[in-house]
Enzyme design. Sequence first.
Site, mmCIF file in Angstrom:
data_model
loop_
_atom_site.group_PDB
_atom_site.id
_atom_site.type_symbol
_atom_site.label_atom_id
_atom_site.label_comp_id
_atom_site.label_asym_id
_atom_site.label_seq_id
_atom_site.Cartn_x
_atom_site.Cartn_y
_atom_site.Cartn_z
ATOM 1 N N GLU A 1 -20.489 -19.572 -24.106
ATOM 2 C CA GLU A 1 -21.519 -19.170 -25.070
ATOM 3 C C GLU A 1 -22.834 -19.905 -24.845
ATOM 4 O O GLU A 1 -23.898 -19.401 -25.181
ATOM 5 C CB GLU A 1 -21.025 -19.457 -26.504
ATOM 6 C CG GLU A 1 -20.646 -18.197 -27.236
ATOM 7 C CD GLU A 1 -20.188 -18.405 -28.668
ATOM 8 O OE1 GLU A 1 -19.719 -17.435 -29.235
ATOM 9 O OE2 GLU A 1 -20.297 -19.528 -29.215
ATOM 10 N N LYS B 1 -20.821 -6.690 -32.852
ATOM 11 C CA LYS B 1 -20.778 -6.646 -34.319
ATOM 12 C C LYS B 1 -21.577 -5.454 -34.837
ATOM 13 O O LYS B 1 -21.119 -4.733 -35.729
ATOM 14 C CB LYS B 1 -21.366 -7.937 -34.912
ATOM 15 C CG LYS B 1 -20.536 -9.170 -34.657
ATOM 16 C CD LYS B 1 -21.144 -10.362 -35.368
ATOM 17 C CE LYS B 1 -20.551 -11.658 -34.857
ATOM 18 N NZ LYS B 1 -21.269 -12.836 -35.323
ATOM 19 N N HIS C 1 2.052 -20.351 -10.414
ATOM 20 C CA HIS C 1 2.985 -19.271 -10.106
ATOM 21 C C HIS C 1 2.437 -17.919 -10.546
ATOM 22 O O HIS C 1 3.160 -16.933 -10.585
ATOM 23 C CB HIS C 1 4.338 -19.563 -10.766
ATOM 24 C CG HIS C 1 4.950 -20.821 -10.240
ATOM 25 N ND1 HIS C 1 5.970 -20.834 -9.307
ATOM 26 C CD2 HIS C 1 4.653 -22.123 -10.476
ATOM 27 C CE1 HIS C 1 6.278 -22.096 -9.016
ATOM 28 N NE2 HIS C 1 5.495 -22.890 -9.711
HETATM 29 O O1 PA5 Z 1 -20.365 -21.208 -31.595
HETATM 30 C C1 PA5 Z 1 -20.643 -20.345 -32.406
HETATM 31 O O2 PA5 Z 1 -21.709 -20.356 -33.025
HETATM 32 C C2 PA5 Z 1 -19.683 -19.217 -32.728
HETATM 33 O O3 PA5 Z 1 -18.571 -19.220 -31.925
HETATM 34 C C3 PA5 Z 1 -19.230 -19.302 -34.160
HETATM 35 O O4 PA5 Z 1 -18.625 -20.546 -34.355
HETATM 36 C C4 PA5 Z 1 -18.260 -18.178 -34.525
HETATM 37 O O5 PA5 Z 1 -18.834 -16.952 -34.246
HETATM 38 C C5 PA5 Z 1 -17.893 -18.257 -35.996
HETATM 39 O O6 PA5 Z 1 -19.031 -18.187 -36.794
HETATM 40 P P1 PA5 Z 1 -19.017 -18.593 -38.292
HETATM 41 O O7 PA5 Z 1 -18.707 -20.031 -38.389
HETATM 42 O O8 PA5 Z 1 -20.394 -18.272 -38.790
HETATM 43 O O9 PA5 Z 1 -17.975 -17.756 -38.982
#
Ligand code: PA5
Length: 445
Positions: free
Chosen positions: A287, A422, A308
Site C-alpha cells: 500500500e 469501493k 514444496h
Molecule cells: O493502511 C490503511 O490505511 C488501510 O489498510 C486501512 O487500515 C484499512 O482500509 C481499514 O481502514 P479503517 O481503519 O478506516 O477501517
Amino acid sequence: MISLNIEKTLGFISKEKVAAYEAQVKEAQEALENGTCKGNDFLGWLHLPSSITQEHLNDLKATAQTLRENCEVVIVAGIGGSYLGARAVIEALSNSFVWLQEKKNTPTIIFAGHNIGEDYLYELTEYLKDKKFGIINISKSGTTTETALAFRLLKKQCEDQRGKEMAKKVIVAITDAKKGAARTTADKEGYKSFIIPDNVGGRFSVLTPVGLLPIAVAGFDIEKLVAGAVEMEKACGLDVPFTENPAALYAATRNELYKNGKKIEILVNYNPKLHYVNEWWKQLYGESEGKEGKGIFPAAVDFSTDLHSMGQWIQEGERTIYETVISVEHPTHKLEVPSDDENLDGLNFLAGKRVDEVNKMAELGTQLAHVDGGVPNMRISVPTLNEESIGGLLYFFEKACGISGYLLGVNPFNQPGVEAYKRNMFALLNKPGYEEESKAIRARL
Ligand code: PA5
C-alpha cells in the site's frame, strides 16, 4: 536486537552502488524528521514508540483486564491496517496449538471484519452462541464496509446474549476522535473507546491501541513490545551511520535491486508463527509503494512449507525476484530427533540433533541454491521470538518503508488506489449517494 545482512545480494548489485545511496537516504530521513516529505500529515508513527506514555499503557492494560475478566472469547473486528498488526504479533507469540483460553483469564482471540464471507460470519455467530464474548471494533474511518457489517451482526448478538449493560462493558471501540459511524455508535452507546491519531495511517498503527489493546487482551506484554520498538527507533535514528542503520541499509538495497530489474521482493520465514508478520509486511509495503505505475511487488512465503509449492518458481522462474529472509536464531523450546533401532525411515543420521538444526540447514541450503539460481538474498536475524524482538522488527520495517518510499519518489502514506473497488461496489449495491455511478456501472454490465 535484530540485524540485517546484505552480503548475499552483492553478487547482483555492487557494495559501492548501495553505499552511493547514503546521501539520498539521509535526505529521506531528514525529510521524515522535518516533516517536509510527501504525505507529511501522516508521520505520527515516526516517534510513536518513544512518545507512548505509561499512563496510556496503563489505560490499555486496564481495559484489556476488563475484557479478560468478562470474556471467554474476544472478537477483534478490523481490516488491513486495523487488523494485521495485532494478528501478526499475537500469532508470532502464541502457542500454535493450545487455545489461549487455557491460560487463566485469557480469552481466545478471533478476527473478523476482514472479509465478507457469509459462511465465515455464519460459522462465527454459531460458534459464539454459547460463549461469553466481547468485541474490539477497530476502524479509523469508522465506515469500512467489511468491518461495519461484521460489527453490526456481532453487536446485536452480544447484546442479545449478554444484555445491554454487559455488552457496554465488553465492547470497545478504537476509531477516530470525532468522525465516522464507529465514533457515533461508541459515543451513543457509551463504550470505552481509544483514539487512532489523525497522523498515523492504518498500516503504521500497530503501536497505537489498534495493535496494543488486542495484544494486551491476548496476554502479551505491551510494555516490552513498545520497549523493543523504542530500541529500534534509536538504532534507525538520523544520527546512526548509514552502514550501521538497518532501516537505511534495507531501503537502499531493495531500491538498488529494483533498479536492476528485481521487481518482486519475497519475504521468507522459516517459522510458521511468522505467517502473519509476512501478511502485515505485504500490506505495509504494497500500500505504501505500489502507485504511480511503480513499486516493488511484495510477495511472501512460509518455508520450508512453500519450498514444496513455490520453490520451483523461485529456483528457476523469471529472474525478477529477490528474497528477504527473516531468520529466528533461537527457538523457544528444545526438541531433539530421537534415535530408532530399526531406522526404517533412514533418519538416524539426524538422531540427537535439534529440529531447529535441520531447519537451519534447510535455510542455509536454500539460500545457497537460490543465490546460485540468480536470486539475491537479504537476511534479517531475530534473536528469538518475544515481545521485544517483534516490537523492534515491526518498527524497523516501518522506518525502512518511509525511507524506501521517499527513494522511490512516491507518497508512501496514502492509498488512493484502494477506493476504486469501493466506488464500484457501492454503485452496484445502490448505496445512497451513488445513483449516477450505479447507472453508469450498470450500463457497462
Ligand atoms: O493502511 C490503511 O490505511 C488501510 O489498510 C486501512 O487500515 C484499512 O482500509 C481499514 O481502514 P479503517 O481503519 O478506516 O477501517
